[in-house]
Design an enzyme around this catalytic site. Structure first.
Site, mmCIF file in Angstrom:
data_model
loop_
_atom_site.group_PDB
_atom_site.id
_atom_site.type_symbol
_atom_site.label_atom_id
_atom_site.label_comp_id
_atom_site.label_asym_id
_atom_site.label_seq_id
_atom_site.Cartn_x
_atom_site.Cartn_y
_atom_site.Cartn_z
ATOM 1 N N GLY A 45 -72.136 53.604 15.115
ATOM 2 C CA GLY A 45 -71.994 52.438 14.237
ATOM 3 C C GLY A 45 -72.996 51.361 14.591
ATOM 4 C CB ALA A 46 -74.335 50.169 17.816
ATOM 5 N N GLY A 86 -62.949 14.804 16.768
ATOM 6 C CA GLY A 86 -63.397 15.412 15.512
ATOM 7 C C GLY A 86 -64.886 15.251 15.291
HETATM 8 C C1 HXC Z 1 -64.505 1.400 18.752
HETATM 9 C C2 HXC Z 1 -65.572 1.857 20.728
HETATM 10 C C3 HXC Z 1 -65.227 3.215 20.620
HETATM 11 C C4 HXC Z 1 -64.476 3.612 19.482
HETATM 12 C C5 HXC Z 1 -66.363 2.969 22.408
HETATM 13 N N1 HXC Z 1 -66.257 1.759 21.861
HETATM 14 N N2 HXC Z 1 -65.729 3.873 21.667
HETATM 15 N N3 HXC Z 1 -65.220 0.967 19.801
HETATM 16 N N4 HXC Z 1 -64.142 2.675 18.579
HETATM 17 N N5 HXC Z 1 -64.146 4.880 19.290
HETATM 18 C C6 HXC Z 1 -66.809 0.518 22.333
HETATM 19 C C7 HXC Z 1 -66.084 -0.018 23.551
HETATM 20 O O1 HXC Z 1 -64.987 -0.769 23.154
HETATM 21 C C8 HXC Z 1 -67.178 -0.862 24.177
HETATM 22 O O2 HXC Z 1 -67.250 -2.076 23.440
HETATM 23 C C9 HXC Z 1 -68.431 -0.091 23.889
HETATM 24 O O3 HXC Z 1 -68.128 0.757 22.807
HETATM 25 C C10 HXC Z 1 -68.883 0.756 25.035
HETATM 26 O O4 HXC Z 1 -67.792 1.546 25.463
HETATM 27 P P1 HXC Z 1 -67.430 1.719 27.005
HETATM 28 O O5 HXC Z 1 -66.101 2.327 27.068
HETATM 29 O O6 HXC Z 1 -67.648 0.432 27.731
HETATM 30 O O7 HXC Z 1 -68.564 2.733 27.464
HETATM 31 P P2 HXC Z 1 -68.473 3.916 28.521
HETATM 32 O O8 HXC Z 1 -67.773 3.446 29.766
HETATM 33 O O9 HXC Z 1 -69.857 4.436 28.659
HETATM 34 O O10 HXC Z 1 -67.539 5.018 27.854
HETATM 35 C C11 HXC Z 1 -67.976 5.689 26.689
HETATM 36 C C12 HXC Z 1 -66.812 6.480 26.089
HETATM 37 C C13 HXC Z 1 -65.573 5.558 25.931
HETATM 38 C C14 HXC Z 1 -66.479 7.661 27.021
HETATM 39 C C15 HXC Z 1 -67.290 7.056 24.766
HETATM 40 O O11 HXC Z 1 -65.991 4.363 25.251
HETATM 41 C C16 HXC Z 1 -64.473 6.195 25.160
HETATM 42 O O12 HXC Z 1 -63.712 6.990 25.694
HETATM 43 N N6 HXC Z 1 -64.368 5.769 23.897
HETATM 44 C C17 HXC Z 1 -63.282 6.228 23.046
HETATM 45 C C18 HXC Z 1 -63.492 7.648 22.657
HETATM 46 C C19 HXC Z 1 -62.452 8.070 21.669
HETATM 47 O O13 HXC Z 1 -61.320 8.345 22.042
HETATM 48 N N7 HXC Z 1 -62.840 8.014 20.396
HETATM 49 C C20 HXC Z 1 -62.008 8.346 19.328
HETATM 50 C C21 HXC Z 1 -61.981 9.843 19.263
HETATM 51 S S1 HXC Z 1 -61.069 10.414 17.935
HETATM 52 P P3 HXC Z 1 -67.672 -3.462 24.088
HETATM 53 O O14 HXC Z 1 -67.468 -4.429 22.981
HETATM 54 O O15 HXC Z 1 -66.776 -3.647 25.257
HETATM 55 O O16 HXC Z 1 -69.103 -3.294 24.481
HETATM 56 C C22 HXC Z 1 -62.210 10.652 16.822
HETATM 57 C C23 HXC Z 1 -61.652 11.210 15.599
HETATM 58 C C24 HXC Z 1 -62.730 11.657 14.695
HETATM 59 O O17 HXC Z 1 -63.334 10.416 16.998
HETATM 60 C C25 HXC Z 1 -62.100 12.502 13.672
HETATM 61 C C26 HXC Z 1 -63.109 13.073 12.765
HETATM 62 C C27 HXC Z 1 -62.452 14.120 11.949
#
Ligand code: HXC
Length: 537
Positions: free
Chosen positions: A427-428, A194
């Protein structure tokens, strides 16, 4: 609040307080310096080093590069999260993962937020989201553009619904700010789920290659639909720039993205109550451009690059093309003519003969709406054979998409200047800002052809029986084509009806527009009061 939460809150509070009260002023000042230093380190020295090694800029370096030197004034750096789930009460997240504040670009104030991936992956929890919302409110209050540098793992999972709620508030404020202050999103890191919708609600997205934007990543796509695709192909910057039309500019690096952002802002007013930044000297530039006289091919079937017309007409050939790689049958962008900022919309004969299709209509109509919202005059260069025929287009909704262009031009009250270069059919012709849609000035080159359709299309329809009965069918067809062209293959019938106000030599195009812009500076166009119109879907 449950007793558990209360206990956790207490632990959290203890963790953040110094063991003893600070008794002297000097100690309090020192404490502030230490706090600031700690916050400036984001996720810590090790995390910053790791990031540097990976070649990525951190949140604060980005602000330094984007903003005028020493112009950044941080706000809410001491704001903390209050999450107590999964050990979060022990985590002190610097600036809660987003650096927010005020700055300046070319001396003009902006409000800005830069997500810090070194702090919990730049994830967005309650406080993080509220900080962004505060900057959006500030932006509305001050009438300054809002810029968001995205680099985040999305909603902070531990904060559950609190993060989601903050996202909702960001969307709400994106919408409040829409049409009031320019909003620009830079995609400098992950932007998924989102989280993509805040950028989508802003006016312009500048995306750096190497990053991805999607609602769901390749794994989810595979599990739901069975389709296999790489993350890059699904939502990489090139896909967004060429296939989806979700972004407006693509950059090879953060630095290039910042240069685009600065350039873009140089054409925009800070808010909807201001005029765009003019460099007009007060004198009208009457220069003629002889090269334009030689630009149009003799054959109506031959293509040319309309960007060459634009480049010759505008000041210094300085054109900031928007969505350069998507729906390339229409060209849109910002430039200055005689110092005045204009939004340019031009059919591109080089691509599909400049026909209007679904994507071209969407692309141009959104741009027109932006220009109207921010008092930017619109210059349209017309060479259009019509709306695109085809099952895909009809079933894709060309009727409602094409109608957006009619809607956008008709609803626009900023100065509208149209120059018909060659074909303006059916029309364009109307849709490309004809006089009937409210164009204030409509000029045509002598090569203009304003008709329901071209001779090749029209003759077989209106003279079918006559051609069938002719002894020499081909000779008769040629005669009828010539007759049609003499009547309609020029701008003079439209001129005789007052549908264009002048036929101009191509070399006079720049001065025609410059003089029109001067005359229209004080344009007033009052509309019936209403809540809002209903743009076709
Ligand atoms: C809490 C998070 C996080 C999250 C990453 N981190 N995403 N913490 N909530 N959403 C934290 C990890 O735990 C980690 O903490 C640090 O950030 C770095 O993340 P890594 O995974 O080590 O980094 P990387 O390998 O570069 O991968 C990046 C990433 C991956 C691809 C973004 O972290 C990821 O897939 N994150 C989750 C993405 C996700 O599914 N988000 C939610 C989406 S739903 P530490 O402490 O180990 O350093 C959403 C809904 C929104 O967003 C709705 C709005 C309407």
């Amino acid at each position: 609040m449950s007793p558990d939460t209360l206990v956790s809150d207490k632990k959290q509070a203890e963790a953040r307080q110094p063991a003893k009260p600070l008794e002297t002023t000097a100690a309090k000042l020192k404490d502030l310096t230490a706090r600031r230093k700690q916050i400036s380190l984001g996720g810590g020295e090790a995390a910053l080093k790791k990031r540097k090694k990976s070649g990525r800029l951190n949140a604060r370096e980005r602000l330094d590069l984007l903003l005028d030197p020493s112009s950044f004034q941080e706000m809410y750096q001491h704001r903390k999260h209050r999450c107590t789930n999964f050990g979060m009460e022990r985590k002190d997240l610097a600036a809660d993962g987003v650096v927010t504040g005020l700055g300046a670009i070319d001396g003009r104030p902006v409000c800005i937020a830069s997500q810090d991936f070194t702090v919990a992956g730049g994830s967005l929890g309650e406080a993080h989201g509220q900080k962004i919302v505060e900057m959006m409110k500030m932006s509305l209050k001050c009438g300054s553009p809002f810029i968001m540098i995205n680099d985040s793992g999305g909603a902070r999972i531990q904060e559950a619904v609190d993060g989601l709620n903050s996202y909702g508030e960001i969307f709400y404020h994106n919408v409040l700010a829409s049409g009031v202050v320019p909003q620009i999103s830079l995609i400098c890191g992950p932007c998924a789920g989102g989280a993509v919708y805040s950028p989508a609600l802003t006016d312009f997205i500048i995306m750096v290659r190497g990053n991805k934007m999607f609602i769901t990543g390749p794994e989810v796509v595979k599990s739901v639909t069975g389709e296999e695709i790489s993350a890059e192909q699904l939502g990489g910057a090139d896909t967004q720039a060429t296939v989806t039309g979700n972004i407006h500019f693509i950059a090879d690096s953060d630095e290039q993205a910042f240069a685009i952002c600065r350039k873009l802002l140089s054409f925009l007013p800070s808010n909807n109550l201001q005029d765009p930044p003019s460099r007009n000297t007060g004198e009208v530039d009457l220069t003629e451009i002889p090269a334009l006289d030689k630009l149009m091919p003799d054959s109506a079937r031959e293509a040319y690059d309309v960007r060459e017309v634009i480049r010759l007409v505008i000041d210094g050939g300085d054109f900031l093309e928007v969505m350069e790689h998507w729906a390339t049958n229409i060209v849109i962008g910002f430039a200055r003519i005689d110092g005045n900022v204009v939004g340019i919309i031009a059919n591109q004969p080089l691509v599909m003969a400049g026909v209007l299709d679904i994507n071209a209509s969407d692309k141009a109509s959104r741009f027109i709406r932006f220009c109207n919202a921010f008092n930017i005059p619109i210059v349209s260069f017309v060479d259009v054979p019509g709306y695109m025929p085809g099952v895909n287009q009809e079933h894709g909704g060309i009727i409602r998409h094409g109608a957006k262009l009619l809607f956008a031009y008709s609803a626009t009250t900023t100065p509208k200047i149209t120059v018909i270069l060659r074909k303006a059919y059916g029309g364009a012709y109307l849709a490309m800002c004809s006089k009937s849609l409210g164009a204030d000035r409509t000029g045509a080159w002598p090569t203009g052809e304003i008709a329901v359709m071209g001779a090749e299309g029209a003759v077989p329809i209106i003279f079918r029986r006559e051609m069938e009965q002719a002894e020499d069918k081909e000779a008769r067809r040629q005669e009828l084509l010539d007759e049609y062209r003499v009547k309609f293959g020029n701008p003079y019938l439209a001129a005789s009806r007052g549908l264009i106000d002048d036929v101009i030599q191509p070399r006079e195009t720049r001065r025609y527009i410059a003089m029109s812009l001067r005359a229209l500076q004080s344009k007033r166009d009052l509309r019936p009061p209403k809540k809002h119109g209903l743009m076709p879907l």
